[in-house]
Every structure is written in C-alpha cells, then in structure tokens.
Design an enzyme around this catalytic site. Structure first.
Site, PDB file in Angstrom:
ATOM      1  N   ASN A  66       3.731  10.986 -10.344  1.00 49.53           N
ATOM      2  CA  ASN A  66       2.734  10.405  -9.430  1.00 49.53           C
ATOM      3  C   ASN A  66       2.614  11.209  -8.161  1.00 49.53           C
ATOM      4  O   ASN A  66       3.575  11.812  -7.676  1.00 49.53           O
ATOM      5  CB  ASN A  66       3.072   8.931  -9.115  1.00 49.53           C
ATOM      6  CG  ASN A  66       3.880   8.778  -7.837  1.00 49.53           C
ATOM      7  OD1 ASN A  66       3.344   8.812  -6.734  1.00 49.53           O
ATOM      8  ND2 ASN A  66       5.195   8.655  -7.985  1.00 49.53           N
ATOM      9  N   GLY A  69       0.488   9.671  -2.698  1.00 48.63           N
ATOM     10  CA  GLY A  69       0.303  10.235  -1.356  1.00 48.63           C
ATOM     11  C   GLY A  69       0.402   9.225  -0.230  1.00 48.63           C
ATOM     12  O   GLY A  69      -0.295   9.353   0.780  1.00 48.63           O
ATOM     13  N   CYS A 125       9.832  10.951   0.578  1.00 51.76           N
ATOM     14  CA  CYS A 125       8.670  11.043  -0.307  1.00 51.76           C
ATOM     15  C   CYS A 125       8.324  12.503  -0.604  1.00 51.76           C
ATOM     16  O   CYS A 125       8.085  13.279   0.319  1.00 51.76           O
ATOM     17  CB  CYS A 125       7.460  10.356   0.302  1.00 51.76           C
ATOM     18  SG  CYS A 125       6.056  10.420  -0.830  1.00 51.76           S
ATOM     19  N   THR A 188      11.544   9.467  -5.937  1.00 54.02           N
ATOM     20  CA  THR A 188      11.153  10.254  -7.111  1.00 54.02           C
ATOM     21  C   THR A 188      11.736  11.673  -7.045  1.00 54.02           C
ATOM     22  O   THR A 188      12.066  12.178  -5.980  1.00 54.02           O
ATOM     23  CB  THR A 188       9.626  10.332  -7.226  1.00 54.02           C
ATOM     24  OG1 THR A 188       9.093  10.752  -5.982  1.00 54.02           O
ATOM     25  CG2 THR A 188       9.039   8.991  -7.613  1.00 54.02           C
ATOM     26  N   SER A 262       9.319   2.060 -12.030  1.00 54.65           N
ATOM     27  CA  SER A 262       8.446   2.437 -13.152  1.00 54.65           C
ATOM     28  C   SER A 262       8.582   1.527 -14.365  1.00 54.65           C
ATOM     29  O   SER A 262       7.602   1.300 -15.087  1.00 54.65           O
ATOM     30  CB  SER A 262       8.763   3.869 -13.596  1.00 54.65           C
ATOM     31  OG  SER A 262       8.619   4.735 -12.509  1.00 54.65           O
TER      32      SER A 262
HETATM   33  C1  LIG Z   1       3.361   4.931  -8.198  1.00 54.67           C
HETATM   34  C2  LIG Z   1       4.593   5.007  -7.337  1.00 54.67           C
HETATM   35  C3  LIG Z   1       4.491   4.757  -5.965  1.00 54.67           C
HETATM   36  C4  LIG Z   1       5.628   4.811  -5.152  1.00 54.67           C
HETATM   37  N1  LIG Z   1       5.516   4.548  -3.809  1.00 54.67           N
HETATM   38  C5  LIG Z   1       6.631   4.556  -3.026  1.00 54.67           C
HETATM   39  C6  LIG Z   1       6.552   4.201  -1.642  1.00 54.67           C
HETATM   40  O1  LIG Z   1       5.504   3.839  -1.104  1.00 54.67           O
HETATM   41  N2  LIG Z   1       7.707   4.257  -0.914  1.00 54.67           N
HETATM   42  C7  LIG Z   1       8.930   4.613  -1.450  1.00 54.67           C
HETATM   43  O2  LIG Z   1       9.943   4.633  -0.743  1.00 54.67           O
HETATM   44  N3  LIG Z   1       9.026   4.928  -2.780  1.00 54.67           N
HETATM   45  C8  LIG Z   1       7.909   4.910  -3.567  1.00 54.67           C
HETATM   46  N4  LIG Z   1       8.022   5.211  -4.897  1.00 54.67           N
HETATM   47  C9  LIG Z   1       9.343   5.550  -5.462  1.00 54.67           C
HETATM   48  C10 LIG Z   1      10.010   4.331  -6.115  1.00 54.67           C
HETATM   49  O3  LIG Z   1      10.236   3.297  -5.170  1.00 54.67           O
HETATM   50  C11 LIG Z   1      11.354   4.721  -6.770  1.00 54.67           C
HETATM   51  O4  LIG Z   1      12.236   5.200  -5.785  1.00 54.67           O
HETATM   52  C12 LIG Z   1      11.200   5.807  -7.838  1.00 54.67           C
HETATM   53  O5  LIG Z   1      10.031   5.601  -8.599  1.00 54.67           O
HETATM   54  C13 LIG Z   1      12.416   5.851  -8.791  1.00 54.67           C
HETATM   55  O6  LIG Z   1      12.583   4.599  -9.428  1.00 54.67           O
HETATM   56  P1  LIG Z   1      11.997   4.282 -10.900  1.00 54.67           P
HETATM   57  O7  LIG Z   1      12.420   5.412 -11.805  1.00 54.67           O
HETATM   58  O8  LIG Z   1      12.600   2.961 -11.276  1.00 54.67           O
HETATM   59  O9  LIG Z   1      10.505   4.219 -10.766  1.00 54.67           O
HETATM   60  C14 LIG Z   1       6.894   5.144  -5.732  1.00 54.67           C
HETATM   61  C15 LIG Z   1       6.986   5.389  -7.116  1.00 54.67           C
HETATM   62  C16 LIG Z   1       5.866   5.325  -7.915  1.00 54.67           C
HETATM   63  C17 LIG Z   1       6.013   5.569  -9.403  1.00 54.67           C
END
Ligand SMILES: Cc1cc2nc3c(=O)[nH]c(=O)nc-3n(C[C@H](O)[C@H](O)[C@H](O)COP(=O)(O)O)c2cc1C
Length: 301
Positions: A66, A69, A125, A188, A262
């Site tokens: 993703n 942004g 980020c 991520t 996710s």
């Molecule tokens: C579409 C999307 C948007 C995200 N937006 C944020 C965000 O605004 N702030 C943040 O700290 N992490 C954001 N993340 C990261 C997630 O909070 C998380 O740390 C990361 O996806 C790893 O966890 P997961 O594998 O369970 O998704 C985002 C992840 C995704 C996929």
C-alpha cells in the site's frame, strides 16, 4: 482473558492496527464489540492531506502493498469524530504523525485534550515523502520527537517503530529513555514495488509502497524479539498476525498485546474474537497462561 496494559484493563490482548478502519466511532465501536480489546485510530496529521492517487492498495494474496500516503483531514478538522469518540465506552489509541518535531508536538497536544486512552506516534510510515519514517530510523531524531511529545500530553505514550531501522532495539531503548511508555512494532516493511508485466508499469500509482500481511510476519517477530531484549516497557506486536498461533508466536518474541491490520481483509471483522479464542484454546491445550508465554522464546535451555 482480561489483561492489564499501562493502567487500563482490556478485555483481551487484541489490538486493531492504525489505518485499517478509519476514525469513525461507529466502526471502531463495532470492532470493540466484535472482540477487539483496544482499537487504534488512523494516523492524524497537522494539515489536510489527500494521500496518494489510486490505486493505493493491492492484495498480493500473501499480503498487501500500500501507498495510501497518510490521508488525513488534519487535526483541526475532526470535530464530529472527536465529539462522538469522547462519548465512547471502549479503550482507544489516537495515532499522530507530523513532518517535524514541532508538528508532532502540536498535533499530539491537541489530540491529548480529546481524551484518548493512549497516544501513539507514528514515526515509521514508509510511503510519505517527509512524514514519519525518517524520525524512526535515527536514534537522535527518535529521542527528540518522543521527549517533545511526552512533555505536552497527559496520557501514556506509545511509539510505533519501523523495521527499516538499522538497529530497532537501539531505537526502542532510545524511545524508552526519552519517556515512551510502550512500543508498537512493526509498521509496514519496505518500500517495495510490484510491476504489471503486461502494462510494463508499477501497479501502484505512487509506484512504491509498504508491505503488510502474512509475508512480513517473520520480520515482525524478529523486530519484537530485538525490542524485548532492549527495553522494559510493554510491546504491542504486529505484522502479519492472522491466527491464534501467529499471536502466540509474537507474544513468545516479547509482545504483551497483539495487533491485527491486513488480516481483517482475510478473515473479516470478527477476526479479533476468533484469534483471541484460538489463543485461549492453544493456552489451555498447553496448560499455560499469557504471562507464561510473553517473552518465552528468550528463556535459555
Ligand atoms: C492500508 C493501510 C493503511 C495503514 N495506515 C497506517 C496509518 O495511518 N498509521 C500507522 O501507524 N500505520 C498504518 N498502517 C500500518 C499498519 O497499522 C500495520 O502496522 C502494518 O500493516 C503491519 O500490520 P499487518 O501486517 O497486520 O497489516 C497501514 C497499513 C495498511 C495496510
């Protein structure tokens, strides 16, 4: 399976990750009712920001890429959300980002006045040019932002780290020294890139993006393991967690709470209760408790 975290009682150790389901009270409340102990808002920034052009999120099957942004209405344009959220009856983390130490401080101070239970600063980020990760890969800038935010808020401070840090344990220790009350890891992984070979072009409009979901779990487990060795404050572990066994694994690396982002896409919004139940079943089969497994992979012999 109620659990204590920084002075609050949570009904279970499951946490909704930031950015997955937005900031509306109705959705966040539903997630809590559906079995999530603690919910995190999408990161809130200093000014209105559209985020990147579509496509911004692609499901790769074994995870996602993703580049949304950091879209944000800006901290001063969320009156409706705050009005609703101040009347909530569930525990809430408000997530904050900025482009400078001053911006982090300004947004966090304002957000603190809206009474979240915790504030998380996103210094991690990977897909915004000047926000976030740049702070989280350098010990000095991590220290500066954490100590500045800590001075102006009146709730516990969680710091969300990036796996891109050359030594994530060192960054976590620096954040603890600067006043962090807990660490959240990981954001991520990346940035990465996926190319559509027929179109001969990157699939994301922003070209590069952060990786999440099952494919990053081993990175998350290693990061939590390194952080646990370096600090005494609790860790929210996340990155690819999809099942109860994944949750047990990241707790054994050192997490006290377990985040899911996710995998909401793969198993639906009931995933929090499902994973909590799967963990309970595993613990009962193995005749042990949460306390027994947190950090268990560090024990010698
Ligand atoms: C579409 C999307 C948007 C995200 N937006 C944020 C965000 O605004 N702030 C943040 O700290 N992490 C954001 N993340 C990261 C997630 O909070 C998380 O740390 C990361 O996806 C790893 O966890 P997961 O594998 O369970 O998704 C985002 C992840 C995704 C996929």
């Amino acid at each position: 399976m109620a659990i204590q975290f920084l002075g609050k009682t949570l009904k279970n150790p499951m946490v909704l990750a930031s950015g997955i389901l937005g900031n509306s009270k109705d959705i966040l409340e539903r997630i809590h009712e559906n079995g999530c102990g603690l919910v995190t808002m999408k990161s809130i920034g200093p000014e209105p920001r559209d985020g990147h052009k579509n496509p911004t999120v692609i499901d790769l099957g074994h995870g996602m890429i993703n580049a949304v942004g950091l879209p944000s209405p800006g901290y001063l344009n969320m009156e409706n959300e705050w009005r609703d959220l101040e009347k909530r009856d569930f525990p809430l983390i408000a997530s904050v980002y900025g482009g400078s130490v001053k911006e982090y401080q300004m947004v966090a101070e304002f957000v603190s006045s809206k009474n979240p239970d915790f504030i998380e600063i996103n210094i991690s980020c990977p897909n915004s040019e000047k926000h976030g990760m740049i702070f989280g890969i350098n010990p000095q800038s991590s220290h500066d932002v954490v100590s500045a935010v800590k001075k102006v808020i009146n709730v516990p401070l969680i710091v969300k780290l990036t796996p891109q840090a050359p030594d994530i344990g060192d960054i976590a220790r620096t954040c603890e020294d600067a006043g962090a009350d807990a660490i959240c890891a990981i954001n991520t992984v990346g940035p990465g890139m996926v190319i559509d070979i027929e179109a001969r072009t990157p699939v994301l409009a922003f070209k590069k993006g952060g990786l999440s979901g099952p494919m990053i779990k081993p990175v998350a487990v290693r990061c939590v393991f390194d952080i646990y060795k370096a600090v005494d404050i609790p860790i929210i572990g996340l990155g690819g967690i999809t099942t109860g066994e994944d949750a047990i694994e990241i707790m054994m690396a050192g997490a006290s709470l377990v985040g899911i982002g996710s995998a909401v896409r793969y198993r639906g919004i009931d995933i929090f209760q499902t994973v909590a139940d799967e963990m309970e079943a595993w613990l009962s089969d193995h005749h042990c408790s949460h306390e027994d497994i947190t950090g268990a992979a560090h024990k010698e012999g």
